[in-house]
Design an enzyme around this catalytic site. Structure first.
Site, PDB file in Angstrom:
ATOM      1  N   SER A 137       0.846  -1.194   0.000  1.00  0.00           N
ATOM      2  CA  SER A 137       0.000   0.000   0.000  1.00  0.00           C
ATOM      3  C   SER A 137       0.876   1.237   0.000  1.00  0.00           C
ATOM      4  O   SER A 137       1.974   1.234   0.580  1.00  0.00           O
ATOM      5  CB  SER A 137      -0.898   0.008   1.239  1.00  0.00           C
ATOM      6  OG  SER A 137      -1.535   1.267   1.397  1.00  0.00           O
ATOM      7  N   TYR A 155      -1.330  -0.536  10.473  1.00  0.00           N
ATOM      8  CA  TYR A 155      -1.383  -0.893   9.054  1.00  0.00           C
ATOM      9  C   TYR A 155      -0.178  -0.340   8.290  1.00  0.00           C
ATOM     10  O   TYR A 155       0.494  -1.070   7.556  1.00  0.00           O
ATOM     11  CB  TYR A 155      -2.677  -0.374   8.439  1.00  0.00           C
ATOM     12  CG  TYR A 155      -2.884  -0.792   7.005  1.00  0.00           C
ATOM     13  CD1 TYR A 155      -3.304  -2.084   6.692  1.00  0.00           C
ATOM     14  CD2 TYR A 155      -2.663   0.105   5.954  1.00  0.00           C
ATOM     15  CE1 TYR A 155      -3.494  -2.472   5.379  1.00  0.00           C
ATOM     16  CE2 TYR A 155      -2.857  -0.282   4.641  1.00  0.00           C
ATOM     17  CZ  TYR A 155      -3.272  -1.568   4.356  1.00  0.00           C
ATOM     18  OH  TYR A 155      -3.456  -1.951   3.051  1.00  0.00           O
ATOM     19  N   LYS A 159       2.832  -2.518   6.480  1.00  0.00           N
ATOM     20  CA  LYS A 159       3.110  -2.485   5.047  1.00  0.00           C
ATOM     21  C   LYS A 159       4.529  -1.983   4.773  1.00  0.00           C
ATOM     22  O   LYS A 159       5.159  -2.405   3.789  1.00  0.00           O
ATOM     23  CB  LYS A 159       2.078  -1.621   4.316  1.00  0.00           C
ATOM     24  CG  LYS A 159       0.675  -2.225   4.317  1.00  0.00           C
ATOM     25  CD  LYS A 159       0.645  -3.615   3.685  1.00  0.00           C
ATOM     26  CE  LYS A 159      -0.764  -4.164   3.598  1.00  0.00           C
ATOM     27  NZ  LYS A 159      -0.821  -5.519   2.980  1.00  0.00           N
TER      28      LYS A 159
END
Length: 239
Positions: A137, A155, A159
């Site tokens: 991402s 998150y 990533k």
């Protein structure tokens, strides 16, 4: 002989579309799903050689069993798409995030990728053109996080860790001819961002799958250790 692919989290969302597009290109695709019933249901909705396999990336025994299934039927693996991922931030502010939140996300987004990749390496080494695609991402780009992008503690850091794994694996496996690349599918409305307090994006799952599928089908002299964006294979995202 058809190329053989394994897609984790393949029963819904972008993963399901990646399975569909690879099958449409003539691949034998193993659709990995935690819930075997949902996996079978997802596979029956697709045309081509799609085979559901129970696979929970947080369960090493489940992963090994899935790999044995692929091994017994195909004897090799040409493409691994590490698609399974989670996000837990919705409704929880950064200051309220705990280590437990991060462990939950890292179990899937980081440790799960390592578990699956490690288990699949023997099969990938038997391929004439082995490829690994990691679904990342732009929220994991340190360059973008240092600019205008507002990240999420669990998150984004997971990533960013996945991006580091991509680079390290790409260099370590280059001698085996295994290409390892990362890609951002862009903002696609999926279950993962269903609780987002902002617009979830207007890209379709088909849009989100285009570049991952392109990286999954690159030739033997294709790139390795790259991070591509959602718009085209030439759309470079800074690490």
């Amino acid at each position: 002989m058809n190329d053989v692919a394994l897609v984790t989290g393949g029963n819904k969302g972008i993963g399901h579309e990646i399975v569909r597009q690879l099958a449409a290109r003539g691949f034998t695709v193993y659709l990995g799903a935690r819930d075997p019933e949902r996996g079978r249901a997802a596979a029956t909705n697709l045309t081509g050689d799609v085979r559901s396999v129970q696979l929970d990336v947080t369960d090493a025994d489940s992963v090994q069993a899935a790999v044995r299934t692929v091994d017994s039927a195909a004897g090799r693996l040409d493409v691994l798409v590490n698609n399974a991922g989670i996000m837990v931030e919705w409704g929880v502010g950064t200051a309220d995030m705990t280590a437990a939140h991060l462990r939950q996300v890292y179990e899937v987004n980081v440790f799960g990728v390592v578990t699956v990749t490690s288990a699949c390496l023997p099969l990938l080494r038997r391929s004439a053109n082995p490829r690994i695609v990691n679904m990342s991402s732009g929220l994991g780009s340190l360059t973008l996080l240092d600019g205008p992008v507002q990240g999420f503690l669990a998150y984004s850091s997971s990533k960013a860790a996945l991006n580091a794994l991509t680079l390290v694996y790409a260099k370590a496996l280059q001698a085996d001819g295994i290409k390892v690349n990362a890609v951002s599918p862009g903002l696609v409305p999926t279950d993962q961002n269903a609780a987002a307090p902002f617009p979830r994006g207007d890209r379709t799952t088909a849009d989100g799958a285009v570049v991952p599928v392109t990286l999954a089908t690159i030739p033997a002299d294709g790139p390795t250790g790259v991070f591509r964006g959602p718009n085209s294979p030439s759309d470079v995202i800074p690490w």
